[in-house]
Design a protein around this motif. Sequence first.
Motif, PDB file in Angstrom:
ATOM      1  N   ASN A 111      -2.239   0.563 -11.792  1.00 35.58           N
ATOM      2  CA  ASN A 111      -1.438   1.799 -11.805  1.00 35.58           C
ATOM      3  C   ASN A 111      -1.626   2.585 -10.518  1.00 35.58           C
ATOM      4  O   ASN A 111      -0.659   3.149  -9.980  1.00 35.58           O
ATOM      5  CB  ASN A 111      -1.794   2.652 -13.014  1.00 35.58           C
ATOM      6  N   ALA A 112      -2.847   2.649 -10.028  1.00 33.97           N
ATOM      7  CA  ALA A 112      -3.117   3.375  -8.786  1.00 33.97           C
ATOM      8  C   ALA A 112      -2.417   2.704  -7.602  1.00 33.97           C
ATOM      9  O   ALA A 112      -1.830   3.378  -6.746  1.00 33.97           O
ATOM     10  CB  ALA A 112      -4.621   3.457  -8.545  1.00 33.97           C
ATOM     11  N   ARG A 113      -2.453   1.381  -7.561  1.00 40.08           N
ATOM     12  CA  ARG A 113      -1.772   0.662  -6.470  1.00 40.08           C
ATOM     13  C   ARG A 113      -0.262   0.858  -6.547  1.00 40.08           C
ATOM     14  O   ARG A 113       0.397   1.023  -5.513  1.00 40.08           O
ATOM     15  CB  ARG A 113      -2.125  -0.819  -6.506  1.00 40.08           C
ATOM     16  N   LYS A 114       0.293   0.860  -7.747  1.00 36.14           N
ATOM     17  CA  LYS A 114       1.729   1.105  -7.913  1.00 36.14           C
ATOM     18  C   LYS A 114       2.087   2.484  -7.389  1.00 36.14           C
ATOM     19  O   LYS A 114       3.126   2.682  -6.756  1.00 36.14           O
ATOM     20  CB  LYS A 114       2.138   0.991  -9.386  1.00 36.14           C
ATOM     21  N   TRP A 115       1.229   3.474  -7.655  1.00 39.99           N
ATOM     22  CA  TRP A 115       1.457   4.838  -7.189  1.00 39.99           C
ATOM     23  C   TRP A 115       1.508   4.855  -5.663  1.00 39.99           C
ATOM     24  O   TRP A 115       2.420   5.441  -5.068  1.00 39.99           O
ATOM     25  CB  TRP A 115       0.360   5.758  -7.721  1.00 39.99           C
ATOM     26  N   ILE A 123       2.527   4.066   0.882  1.00 39.81           N
ATOM     27  CA  ILE A 123       1.208   4.296   1.483  1.00 39.81           C
ATOM     28  C   ILE A 123       0.493   2.951   1.613  1.00 39.81           C
ATOM     29  O   ILE A 123       0.114   2.331   0.618  1.00 39.81           O
ATOM     30  CB  ILE A 123       0.379   5.284   0.632  1.00 39.81           C
ATOM     31  N   GLU A 124       0.348   2.509   2.847  1.00 34.50           N
ATOM     32  CA  GLU A 124      -0.292   1.220   3.106  1.00 34.50           C
ATOM     33  C   GLU A 124      -1.785   1.306   2.838  1.00 34.50           C
ATOM     34  O   GLU A 124      -2.417   2.329   3.123  1.00 34.50           O
ATOM     35  CB  GLU A 124      -0.036   0.792   4.549  1.00 34.50           C
ATOM     36  N   HIS A 125      -2.308   0.220   2.318  1.00 33.57           N
ATOM     37  CA  HIS A 125      -3.735   0.167   2.019  1.00 33.57           C
ATOM     38  C   HIS A 125      -4.214  -1.276   2.031  1.00 33.57           C
ATOM     39  O   HIS A 125      -3.431  -2.203   1.859  1.00 33.57           O
ATOM     40  CB  HIS A 125      -4.022   0.813   0.660  1.00 33.57           C
ATOM     41  N   THR A 126      -5.479  -1.433   2.264  1.00 36.49           N
ATOM     42  CA  THR A 126      -6.122  -2.741   2.227  1.00 36.49           C
ATOM     43  C   THR A 126      -6.890  -2.845   0.915  1.00 36.49           C
ATOM     44  O   THR A 126      -7.718  -1.982   0.615  1.00 36.49           O
ATOM     45  CB  THR A 126      -7.102  -2.903   3.407  1.00 36.49           C
ATOM     46  N   PHE A 127      -6.599  -3.892   0.150  1.00 35.31           N
ATOM     47  CA  PHE A 127      -7.265  -4.104  -1.130  1.00 35.31           C
ATOM     48  C   PHE A 127      -8.567  -4.856  -0.913  1.00 35.31           C
ATOM     49  O   PHE A 127      -8.619  -5.873  -0.225  1.00 35.31           O
ATOM     50  CB  PHE A 127      -6.369  -4.897  -2.083  1.00 35.31           C
TER      51      PHE A 127
END
Length: 118
Positions: free
Chosen positions: A15-19, A25-29
């Motif tokens: 859910n947080a990644r979907k947000w 908002i780009e991010h590295t998992f």
Amino acid sequence: MITFYGYARCSTCRNARKWLDARGIEHTFVDITADPPSAATLGAILDSGDYAIGELFNRSGVQYRELGMKDRLPDMSREEALETLAGNGKLVKRPIVTDGTRATVGFREDRFEAVWGS
């Protein structure tokens, strides 16, 4: 760059990644179970004043119960607690999202909006 410490099978993390994705908002998992945040990263989150040490622990997790952390945590020093978290990603509340300056622990939409929405 934003680093997202999470667990792929965790619905809260999804859910947080979907947000983040919905807002571009780009991010590295980073898999929190294989590569948990360092004690220094966790310490910086504490130093921000937004969270207490207990809030960094996944209190609903199996590891937390199996290791008796509820009883052990009150007697642990800050350093010992941070090293414990850094050594066992399953103990860490997820997701942790940080850009090195700001951070969120767990997922609450209002908190994400306040920190990452601007």
